[in-house]
Design a protein around this motif. Structure first.
Motif, mmCIF file in Angstrom:
data_model
loop_
_atom_site.group_PDB
_atom_site.id
_atom_site.type_symbol
_atom_site.label_atom_id
_atom_site.label_comp_id
_atom_site.label_asym_id
_atom_site.label_seq_id
_atom_site.Cartn_x
_atom_site.Cartn_y
_atom_site.Cartn_z
ATOM 1 N N VAL A 144 0.821 -1.209 0.000
ATOM 2 C CA VAL A 144 0.000 0.000 0.000
ATOM 3 C C VAL A 144 0.854 1.259 0.000
ATOM 4 O O VAL A 144 2.031 1.234 0.389
ATOM 5 N N LYS A 145 0.233 2.342 -0.407
ATOM 6 C CA LYS A 145 0.841 3.660 -0.291
ATOM 7 C C LYS A 145 0.075 4.375 0.817
ATOM 8 O O LYS A 145 -1.161 4.416 0.782
ATOM 9 N N THR A 146 0.796 4.898 1.815
ATOM 10 C CA THR A 146 0.158 5.611 2.914
ATOM 11 C C THR A 146 0.650 7.052 2.950
ATOM 12 O O THR A 146 1.576 7.418 2.220
ATOM 13 N N ASP A 147 0.051 7.833 3.831
ATOM 14 C CA ASP A 147 0.494 9.218 4.013
ATOM 15 C C ASP A 147 1.873 9.280 4.655
ATOM 16 O O ASP A 147 2.474 10.345 4.738
ATOM 17 N N ARG A 148 2.410 8.143 5.068
ATOM 18 C CA ARG A 148 3.746 8.081 5.666
ATOM 19 C C ARG A 148 4.720 7.285 4.807
ATOM 20 O O ARG A 148 5.792 6.911 5.261
ATOM 21 N N GLY A 149 4.333 6.981 3.575
ATOM 22 C CA GLY A 149 5.216 6.260 2.659
ATOM 23 C C GLY A 149 4.639 4.920 2.246
ATOM 24 O O GLY A 149 3.565 4.517 2.686
ATOM 25 N N ASN A 150 5.387 4.215 1.406
ATOM 26 C CA ASN A 150 4.975 2.895 0.933
ATOM 27 C C ASN A 150 5.332 1.838 1.968
ATOM 28 O O ASN A 150 6.367 1.931 2.628
ATOM 29 N N THR A 151 4.478 0.834 2.079
ATOM 30 C CA THR A 151 4.743 -0.258 3.011
ATOM 31 C C THR A 151 3.971 -1.491 2.571
ATOM 32 O O THR A 151 3.138 -1.433 1.672
ATOM 33 N N SER A 152 4.271 -2.590 3.211
ATOM 34 C CA SER A 152 3.489 -3.810 3.006
ATOM 35 C C SER A 152 3.227 -4.426 4.368
ATOM 36 O O SER A 152 3.988 -4.229 5.309
ATOM 37 N N PHE A 153 2.129 -5.145 4.456
ATOM 38 C CA PHE A 153 1.763 -5.788 5.714
ATOM 39 C C PHE A 153 0.946 -7.029 5.428
ATOM 40 O O PHE A 153 0.424 -7.202 4.318
ATOM 41 N N VAL A 154 0.822 -7.892 6.427
ATOM 42 C CA VAL A 154 0.053 -9.128 6.286
ATOM 43 C C VAL A 154 -1.327 -8.927 6.906
ATOM 44 O O VAL A 154 -1.450 -8.521 8.057
ATOM 45 N N LEU A 155 -2.347 -9.184 6.099
ATOM 46 C CA LEU A 155 -3.732 -9.186 6.580
ATOM 47 C C LEU A 155 -4.061 -10.634 6.920
ATOM 48 O O LEU A 155 -4.016 -11.505 6.055
ATOM 49 N N ARG A 156 -4.367 -10.895 8.204
ATOM 50 C CA ARG A 156 -4.628 -12.267 8.639
ATOM 51 C C ARG A 156 -5.975 -12.790 8.198
ATOM 52 O O ARG A 156 -6.120 -13.952 7.852
ATOM 53 N N GLY A 157 -6.994 -11.928 8.252
ATOM 54 C CA GLY A 157 -8.341 -12.371 7.894
ATOM 55 C C GLY A 157 -9.225 -11.208 7.525
ATOM 56 O O GLY A 157 -8.922 -10.053 7.839
ATOM 57 N N ASP A 158 -10.345 -11.509 6.867
ATOM 58 C CA ASP A 158 -11.289 -10.474 6.455
ATOM 59 C C ASP A 158 -11.805 -9.679 7.653
ATOM 60 O O ASP A 158 -12.138 -8.505 7.531
ATOM 61 N N GLU A 159 -11.877 -10.329 8.803
ATOM 62 C CA GLU A 159 -12.374 -9.659 10.010
ATOM 63 C C GLU A 159 -11.433 -8.561 10.502
ATOM 64 O O GLU A 159 -11.793 -7.778 11.378
ATOM 65 N N ASP A 160 -10.228 -8.494 9.944
ATOM 66 C CA ASP A 160 -9.275 -7.440 10.320
ATOM 67 C C ASP A 160 -9.528 -6.139 9.556
ATOM 68 O O ASP A 160 -8.771 -5.183 9.684
ATOM 69 N N ILE A 161 -10.590 -6.106 8.763
ATOM 70 C CA ILE A 161 -11.043 -4.866 8.119
ATOM 71 C C ILE A 161 -12.379 -4.521 8.777
ATOM 72 O O ILE A 161 -13.338 -5.286 8.671
#
Length: 162
Positions: free
Chosen positions: A107-124
């Protein structure tokens, strides 16, 4: 100061001491060192309802509207909040490794580009009509203020998880 008081520009002054801590001085001359601002509604109404809390955890003042305070008081509170709060805002979703979870989001954020692991749909999580909170596998929360403002490609990716 033992009671909760709604503060206005006329009832207190806020400064920083040489150690960088906030110091609140009441109209009566009482000095409270080491106050910390805490938002009542950090996501939906970040500038409404701010508690100034002493380091012992007791509230010493309440600010109804941050915008009603004069400068430099308003800036001091904003700076302190910004230094303590970390919630990057997702500006675009560039890619995901899979549409099933767990998966890695770039993703691109207001603090720069990063990547992360989404464990499950419930984490949104929805936190209002347009606001989403995305929590990564380490517990870091990312904010999407309004999914409708994301690019079409980002919305297509996000829709697969909602």
């Amino acid at each position: 100061m033992n009671t909760r008081t709604t503060m206005t520009a006329a009832t207190f002054q806020l400064t920083r001491n040489p150690f960088g801590r906030l110091v609140l001085t009441t109209q009566q001359g009482e000095v409270v060192e080491g106050v910390v601002p805490i938002r009542a509604f950090p996501i939906q109404s970040p500038d409404v309802g701010i508690s100034l809390v002493h380091t012992d955890g007791h509230e010493v003042a309440w600010v109804d509207q941050l915008a009603a305070l004069p400068e430099p008081t308003q800036s001091l509170i904003r700076e302190e909040l910004q230094s303590r709060e970390f919630m990057p805002t997702i500006l675009s979703i560039d890619s995901v490794t899979s549409f099933s979870t767990p998966c890695t989001w770039s993703v691109k954020t207001d603090r720069g580009n990063t990547s992360f692991v989404l464990r499950g749909d419930e984490d949104i999580r929805r936190v209002g009509a347009t606001i989403l909170l995305v929590t990564d596998s380490h517990g870091i929360q990312f904010l999407i203020r309004d999914a409708a403002t994301l690019s079409r490609e980002s919305r297509k990716i996000l829709d697969r998880f909602l």
